[in-house]
Design a protein around this motif. Structure first.
Motif, PDB file in Angstrom:
ATOM      1  N   ARG A   1      -9.036 -12.102   8.594  1.00  0.00           N
ATOM      2  CA  ARG A   1      -8.081 -11.935   9.674  1.00  0.00           C
ATOM      3  C   ARG A   1      -7.191 -10.729   9.360  1.00  0.00           C
ATOM      4  N   GLY A   2      -6.831 -10.636   8.077  1.00  0.00           N
ATOM      5  CA  GLY A   2      -6.028  -9.508   7.642  1.00  0.00           C
ATOM      6  C   GLY A   2      -6.759  -8.194   7.881  1.00  0.00           C
TER       7      GLY A   2
ATOM      8  N   GLU B   1      -8.161  -9.110  -0.358  1.00  0.00           N
ATOM      9  CA  GLU B   1      -6.805  -8.576  -0.426  1.00  0.00           C
ATOM     10  C   GLU B   1      -6.746  -7.456  -1.452  1.00  0.00           C
ATOM     11  N   ILE B   2      -7.335  -7.727  -2.603  1.00  0.00           N
ATOM     12  CA  ILE B   2      -7.326  -6.741  -3.673  1.00  0.00           C
ATOM     13  C   ILE B   2      -8.188  -5.539  -3.304  1.00  0.00           C
ATOM     14  N   GLN B   3      -9.292  -5.818  -2.610  1.00  0.00           N
ATOM     15  CA  GLN B   3     -10.143  -4.711  -2.149  1.00  0.00           C
ATOM     16  C   GLN B   3      -9.365  -3.744  -1.275  1.00  0.00           C
ATOM     17  N   GLN B   4      -8.482  -4.300  -0.452  1.00  0.00           N
ATOM     18  CA  GLN B   4      -7.758  -3.437   0.477  1.00  0.00           C
ATOM     19  C   GLN B   4      -6.665  -2.629  -0.190  1.00  0.00           C
ATOM     20  N   ILE B   5      -6.002  -3.235  -1.157  1.00  0.00           N
ATOM     21  CA  ILE B   5      -4.801  -2.599  -1.690  1.00  0.00           C
ATOM     22  C   ILE B   5      -5.069  -1.825  -2.980  1.00  0.00           C
ATOM     23  N   CYS B   6      -5.950  -2.356  -3.818  1.00  0.00           N
ATOM     24  CA  CYS B   6      -6.004  -1.850  -5.186  1.00  0.00           C
ATOM     25  C   CYS B   6      -7.157  -0.883  -5.415  1.00  0.00           C
TER      26      CYS B   6
ATOM     27  N   LYS C   1       0.838  -1.204   0.000  1.00  0.00           N
ATOM     28  CA  LYS C   1       0.000   0.000   0.000  1.00  0.00           C
ATOM     29  C   LYS C   1       0.871   1.253   0.000  1.00  0.00           C
ATOM     30  N   ASP C   2       1.893   1.220   0.851  1.00  0.00           N
ATOM     31  CA  ASP C   2       2.819   2.362   0.915  1.00  0.00           C
ATOM     32  C   ASP C   2       3.541   2.563  -0.411  1.00  0.00           C
TER      33      ASP C   2
END
Lengths: 235, 359
Positions: free
Chosen positions: B355-356, B195-200, B178-179
């Motif tokens: 969990r993430g 995962e993709i929802q969070q980062i992309c 993300k950074d």
């Protein structure tokens, strides 16, 4: 290219491969020297040693290229090299240089032979020098042939065996050619065989044309190996 | 920044990539989403110049990767599926080698600083002097990521960067990515939706070598999550619970999930589209004197997206698929209404992802 050369040279001597290569070659060199120049006849003529050694070169060289080339595929590090901003030719050249330096290290370690000769007899200086130059040139062409063959497979064992097979075929090339009884084929075989080329050097005749031949073979197979790397993308 | 036009790649008869086109702007963080064998890795391998396409073109910053590979590759940092480590080197030696390999020309001091920074970012300072072969999978993955960062490339291409990591490492690596995405263009692949929802900021969904969706993760999730799912844990007689639940208006299905806590039973609840059944569930169960212990929403999974987008379940030729199908059969026996059911695989992936989330 320099980065790859440095890494590969270090890697050769961080694993047993470099030592196995240098050790085998030196062992062959000194055993041949003992057998032909010390044990049977005390002579300072190294032609027989050199003439024999060239045939044995095929044994250790593929061990070197197995580590240099095939191992990259196996570890999947070829992916790193091929996506790095370097051309496939400089990848091959880096590996070739590492191999050449390894050969040169071994050659330097074999210099005890001329020293021993010069202590106990008269050293045929120029013949010896010519022989060494030719040995290095021949080894360089063998190295690039082996790099090419090793670049064709991802299997370490196949890499070595295929190389040995190819070199053994080259060794017997002129014999096979003379079986045909055709003069042209014999002539071509003699022209192509890197082993026949060497014999004039061994007997103290410095043949510039043969030197050019070795250099050309080296260049050709390095080029072919770089094409193989390019071609891998299209698989 | 990256322009992919009509990309096709054949492996023999198999079309691994079948006419994929997309454009990724500078600074975008884009996720490739798809099951194993969908063509994600192949696409990435072509974009990075490792493989060539059967047809179509890839341009990085306007430079064709095949015609002018060296300047194009200079702008790319690539973490392949298996981190390409030399096992006979220490992390330090390896990263120094990469620095030279990528043609970075700094003084020894600059190099040290550059590599030191990267090690700090990905958190490998503590293994800097160790041989790469002795590192754990998580650390190998990080060293692989560090390798991609050497030379400060504009574009990062990361093939399943969180596979094989433990949940804490996954969170860490996600934060790192993300950074990194704040200053760079990033493409990463994953088969985990959350995962993709969070980062992309954008998702490209790939299935069987085709691009089947190109949207923001929110939009994608919205199309899928119009029907909501919950995990419910209730104390009491299972038959009574099911009969109460089935009488609630707006329910689509109730699937018993067995007992995980003494005296209680778990259910997977799926509501009909655009219905919020939470209050009704609580009140009806309360009225029947069946205490609710837990009611948690379940996010959409890759499986759901595929069903929505293609109308089919994820199909793969690999053994994984066989497992998914088998576990479905097992579950079907316990289904009250098996119209929509998660496979074990998707569930565990989703759990991991959640969990993430919490961290």
């Amino acid at each position: 290219m320099i980065a790859i050369y440095k890494r590969d040279l270090k890697a050769l001597y961080k694993t047993p491969v470099g030592y196995v290569f240098s050790g085998t070659l030196l062992l062959l060199f000194y055993v041949l020297f003992y057998v032909f120049n010390v044990y049977t006849t005390q002579t300072s003529d190294v032609s027989v040693v050199m003439g024999n050694l060239i045939y044995w070169l095929f044994l250790p060289v593929p061990i070197l290229t197995m580590r240099l080339v095939t191992e990259e595929y196996r570890q999947k590090t070829d992916q790193l090299l091929l996506t790095a901003p370097v051309s496939s030719f400089s990848i091959v050249m880096g590996k070739y240089l590492a191999g050449m330096v390894s050969i040169l290290i071994t050659v330097v370690l074999s210099l005890a032979i001329p020293i021993i000769i010069s202590i106990y007899g008269e050293l045929p200086g120029w013949t010896m020098f010519g022989n060494y130059v030719a040995l290095i040139a021949a080894a360089s062409s063998f190295l690039s042939i082996a790099i090419f063959i090793s670049s064709l497979t991802e299997n370490l064992l196949v890499s070595i065996i295929a190389n040995w097979g190819a070199f053994i075929a080259l060794i017997y090339l002129d014999d096979l050619a003379s079986l045909t009884g055709n003069a042209t084929i014999v002539k071509i075989a003699g022209y192509v065989s890197p082993f026949m080329r060497f014999q004039s050097f061994a007997y103290g005749q410095f043949s510039f044309g043969d030197l050019v031949y070795y250099v050309s073979v080296a260049a050709l197979f390095l080029f072919l190996a770089s094409r193989v790397l390019e071609k891998k993308r299209y698989s | 920044m990256i322009e992919v036009t009509n990309l096709v790649k054949h492996y023999g008869d198999k079309k691994a990539v079948n006419d994929i086109s997309f454009f990724i702007d500078e600074g975008e963080v884009v996720g490739f989403l798809g099951p194993n064998g969908a063509g994600k890795s192949t696409t990435m391998n072509i974009v990075t110049g490792y493989l060539s396409a059967t047809s179509g073109s890839v341009k990085v910053a306007g430079i064709d990767i095949l015609e002018d590979p060296i300047p194009a590759k200079k702008r790319l940092g690539y973490l392949p599926e298996n981190p390409p480590l030399y096992f006979d080197m220490t992390v330090k030696e390896y990263l120094n080698f990469i620095y030279e390999l990528k043609g970075c020309r700094g003084t020894a001091k600059e190099r040290e600083k550059h590599i030191g920074n990267i090690c700090e970012i990905v958190g490998i300072d503590n293994v800097f002097g160790r041989m790469t072969r002795n590192l754990s999978k998580g650390y190998k993955q990080r060293v692989g990521l560090a390798q991609a960062l050497v030379g400060d490339p504009d574009v990062l291409i990361l093939d399943e960067p969180t596979v094989g990591l433990d949940p804490i490492q996954i969170i860490e690596i996600r934060n790192v990515i993300k950074d990194l995405g704040k200053k760079r263009t990033v493409i990463l692949s994953s088969h985990i939706l959350s995962e993709i929802q969070q980062i992309c900021g954008r998702v490209l969904v790939i299935n069987k070598g085709r691009l089947i969706a190109d949207d923001t993760p929110e939009n994608l999730a919205r199309t899928v999550e119009s029907e909501r799912r919950y995990n419910l844990r209730v104390t009491g007689n299972p038959e009574m619970i099911v009969s109460v639940l089935k009488n609630i208006d707006g329910m689509k299905s109730v699937t018993p999930q067995g007992s995980k806590e003494f005296g209680s039973t778990d259910y997977l609840i799926v509501s009909r589209e655009n219905e919020d059944v939470r209050q009704k569930i609580f009140l009806s169960l309360e009225k029947a004197n069946l205490p609710v212990l837990q009611l948690t929403p379940v996010g959409a999974t890759l499986e759901d997206i595929f069903i929505k987008l293609t109308g089919q379940r994820v199909t793969e030729d690999e053994g994984r698929a066989g497992r998914v199908r088998r576990s479905r059969k097992k579950e079907a026996a316990g289904d009250v209404n098996s119209s929509l059911n998660l496979s074990d695989e998707a569930k565990s992936a989703d759990k991991k992802a959640k969990r993430g989330n919490k961290g």
